[in-house]
Design a protein around this motif. Structure first.
Motif, PDB file in Angstrom:
ATOM      1  N   ARG A  48      -3.972  -3.184   4.947  1.00 32.10           N
ATOM      2  CA  ARG A  48      -5.048  -3.661   4.403  1.00 32.10           C
ATOM      3  C   ARG A  48      -6.318  -2.786   3.812  1.00 32.10           C
ATOM      4  O   ARG A  48      -6.280  -1.757   4.288  1.00 32.10           O
ATOM      5  CB  ARG A  48      -5.983  -4.499   5.346  1.00 32.10           C
ATOM      6  CG  ARG A  48      -5.070  -5.680   6.133  1.00 32.10           C
ATOM      7  CD  ARG A  48      -5.717  -6.520   7.045  1.00 32.10           C
ATOM      8  NE  ARG A  48      -4.887  -7.373   7.612  1.00 32.10           N
ATOM      9  CZ  ARG A  48      -5.378  -8.424   8.611  1.00 32.10           C
ATOM     10  NH1 ARG A  48      -6.571  -8.298   8.927  1.00 32.10           N
ATOM     11  NH2 ARG A  48      -4.559  -9.051   9.119  1.00 32.10           N
ATOM     12  N   TYR A  49      -6.728  -3.276   2.604  1.00 30.50           N
ATOM     13  CA  TYR A  49      -7.761  -2.509   2.011  1.00 30.50           C
ATOM     14  C   TYR A  49      -9.155  -2.637   2.775  1.00 30.50           C
ATOM     15  O   TYR A  49      -9.472  -3.675   3.270  1.00 30.50           O
ATOM     16  CB  TYR A  49      -8.150  -2.875   0.683  1.00 30.50           C
ATOM     17  CG  TYR A  49      -9.137  -2.222  -0.098  1.00 30.50           C
ATOM     18  CD1 TYR A  49      -9.222  -0.870  -0.658  1.00 30.50           C
ATOM     19  CD2 TYR A  49     -10.347  -2.715  -0.212  1.00 30.50           C
ATOM     20  CE1 TYR A  49     -10.262  -0.324  -1.210  1.00 30.50           C
ATOM     21  CE2 TYR A  49     -11.535  -2.203  -0.709  1.00 30.50           C
ATOM     22  CZ  TYR A  49     -11.496  -0.875  -1.221  1.00 30.50           C
ATOM     23  OH  TYR A  49     -12.537  -0.385  -1.837  1.00 30.50           O
ATOM     24  N   GLN A  80      -9.799  -4.782  12.767  1.00 24.72           N
ATOM     25  CA  GLN A  80     -11.410  -4.546  13.078  1.00 24.72           C
ATOM     26  C   GLN A  80     -11.494  -3.405  14.102  1.00 24.72           C
ATOM     27  O   GLN A  80     -12.509  -2.694  13.553  1.00 24.72           O
ATOM     28  CB  GLN A  80     -11.922  -5.779  13.645  1.00 24.72           C
ATOM     29  CG  GLN A  80     -13.489  -5.669  13.798  1.00 24.72           C
ATOM     30  CD  GLN A  80     -14.095  -7.127  14.407  1.00 24.72           C
ATOM     31  OE1 GLN A  80     -14.372  -7.866  13.655  1.00 24.72           O
ATOM     32  NE2 GLN A  80     -14.293  -6.947  15.555  1.00 24.72           N
ATOM     33  N   ARG A  81     -10.848  -3.255  14.913  1.00 26.70           N
ATOM     34  CA  ARG A  81     -11.025  -2.192  15.896  1.00 26.70           C
ATOM     35  C   ARG A  81     -10.763  -0.682  15.306  1.00 26.70           C
ATOM     36  O   ARG A  81     -11.451   0.269  15.578  1.00 26.70           O
ATOM     37  CB  ARG A  81     -10.157  -2.282  17.046  1.00 26.70           C
ATOM     38  CG  ARG A  81     -10.646  -3.271  18.126  1.00 26.70           C
ATOM     39  CD  ARG A  81      -9.725  -3.511  19.464  1.00 26.70           C
ATOM     40  NE  ARG A  81     -10.370  -4.487  20.098  1.00 26.70           N
ATOM     41  CZ  ARG A  81      -9.768  -4.811  21.326  1.00 26.70           C
ATOM     42  NH1 ARG A  81      -8.808  -4.115  21.844  1.00 26.70           N
ATOM     43  NH2 ARG A  81     -10.150  -5.770  21.821  1.00 26.70           N
ATOM     44  N   ALA A  82      -9.998  -0.602  14.371  1.00 28.71           N
ATOM     45  CA  ALA A  82      -9.477   0.243  13.557  1.00 28.71           C
ATOM     46  C   ALA A  82     -10.587   0.896  12.731  1.00 28.71           C
ATOM     47  O   ALA A  82     -11.235   1.935  12.605  1.00 28.71           O
ATOM     48  CB  ALA A  82      -8.109   0.142  12.773  1.00 28.71           C
ATOM     49  N   GLN A  83     -11.172  -0.230  12.174  1.00 29.64           N
ATOM     50  CA  GLN A  83     -12.361   0.104  10.989  1.00 29.64           C
ATOM     51  C   GLN A  83     -13.483   0.407  11.946  1.00 29.64           C
ATOM     52  O   GLN A  83     -14.447   1.467  11.641  1.00 29.64           O
ATOM     53  CB  GLN A  83     -12.809  -1.105  10.404  1.00 29.64           C
ATOM     54  CG  GLN A  83     -13.855  -0.738   9.340  1.00 29.64           C
ATOM     55  CD  GLN A  83     -14.113  -1.928   8.466  1.00 29.64           C
ATOM     56  OE1 GLN A  83     -13.711  -3.112   8.598  1.00 29.64           O
ATOM     57  NE2 GLN A  83     -14.814  -2.010   7.421  1.00 29.64           N
ATOM     58  N   THR A 127      -2.919   0.771   7.527  1.00 30.37           N
ATOM     59  CA  THR A 127      -1.663   0.316   7.842  1.00 30.37           C
ATOM     60  C   THR A 127      -1.361   0.099   9.351  1.00 30.37           C
ATOM     61  O   THR A 127      -1.233   1.195   9.700  1.00 30.37           O
ATOM     62  CB  THR A 127      -0.451   0.826   7.147  1.00 30.37           C
ATOM     63  OG1 THR A 127      -0.834   1.186   5.660  1.00 30.37           O
ATOM     64  CG2 THR A 127       0.934   0.174   7.328  1.00 30.37           C
ATOM     65  N   ILE A 128      -1.249  -0.978   9.643  1.00 30.57           N
ATOM     66  CA  ILE A 128      -0.929  -1.158  11.438  1.00 30.57           C
ATOM     67  C   ILE A 128       0.456  -2.088  11.343  1.00 30.57           C
ATOM     68  O   ILE A 128       0.297  -3.191  10.758  1.00 30.57           O
ATOM     69  CB  ILE A 128      -1.750  -1.938  11.962  1.00 30.57           C
ATOM     70  CG1 ILE A 128      -3.196  -1.214  11.897  1.00 30.57           C
ATOM     71  CG2 ILE A 128      -1.493  -2.020  13.422  1.00 30.57           C
ATOM     72  CD1 ILE A 128      -4.421  -1.889  12.573  1.00 30.57           C
ATOM     73  N   GLY A 129       1.482  -1.375  11.999  1.00 37.48           N
ATOM     74  CA  GLY A 129       2.554  -2.146  12.195  1.00 37.48           C
ATOM     75  C   GLY A 129       3.327  -2.630  11.051  1.00 37.48           C
ATOM     76  O   GLY A 129       3.883  -3.635  10.670  1.00 37.48           O
ATOM     77  N   GLY A 130       3.393  -2.029   9.819  1.00 31.84           N
ATOM     78  CA  GLY A 130       3.920  -2.150   8.375  1.00 31.84           C
ATOM     79  C   GLY A 130       2.963  -3.179   7.869  1.00 31.84           C
ATOM     80  O   GLY A 130       3.179  -3.224   6.566  1.00 31.84           O
TER      81      GLY A 130
END
Length: 113
Positions: free
Chosen positions: A103-104, A30-33, A97-100
């Motif tokens: 998510r779309y 969510q923070r990345a988005q 991609t976060i830590g492998g």
């Protein structure tokens, strides 16, 4: 890490009127988005959060590639995080991609935060 869940730009509340909380990877995604969709310098609590994706020349043959570069620059503050832009337009479709874990997600150029 715990955060309030955001949906369509609003905090989500449960049936009791309390904020719905998310944690761990859900909070990171969510923070990345939010970081991708927020205007750089426009988030009052952290002027370093955000991106300049709205400054991309949408008519350019390299718009998608430029969007991916700008998005990944914005995500550089997150450890082991990258994005791949699948489609560029008023709605940017991408995989984060976060830590492998990938998510779309979709980010609306003209606001969904």
């Amino acid at each position: 890490m715990t955060d309030v869940k955001i949906k369509d730009g609003d905090a989500v509340v449960d049936s009791t009127g309390r904020y719905e909380m998310i944690s761990d990877k859900d909070a990171l995604f969510q923070r990345a988005q939010i970081c991708i969709g927020a205007r750089l310098g426009g988030f009052i609590y952290d002027r370093e959060t955000g991106s300049d994706i709205r400054n991309i020349d949408a008519e350019s043959d390299l718009a998608k590639e430029n969007a991916e570069l700008i998005i990944n620059e914005a995500l550089a503050q997150f450890e082991d995080t990258k994005a791949v832009v699948l489609e560029y337009g008023d709605i940017i479709k991408l995989t984060v991609t976060i830590g492998g874990e990938s998510r779309y997600t979709e980010v609306h150029l003209y606001g969904n935060i």
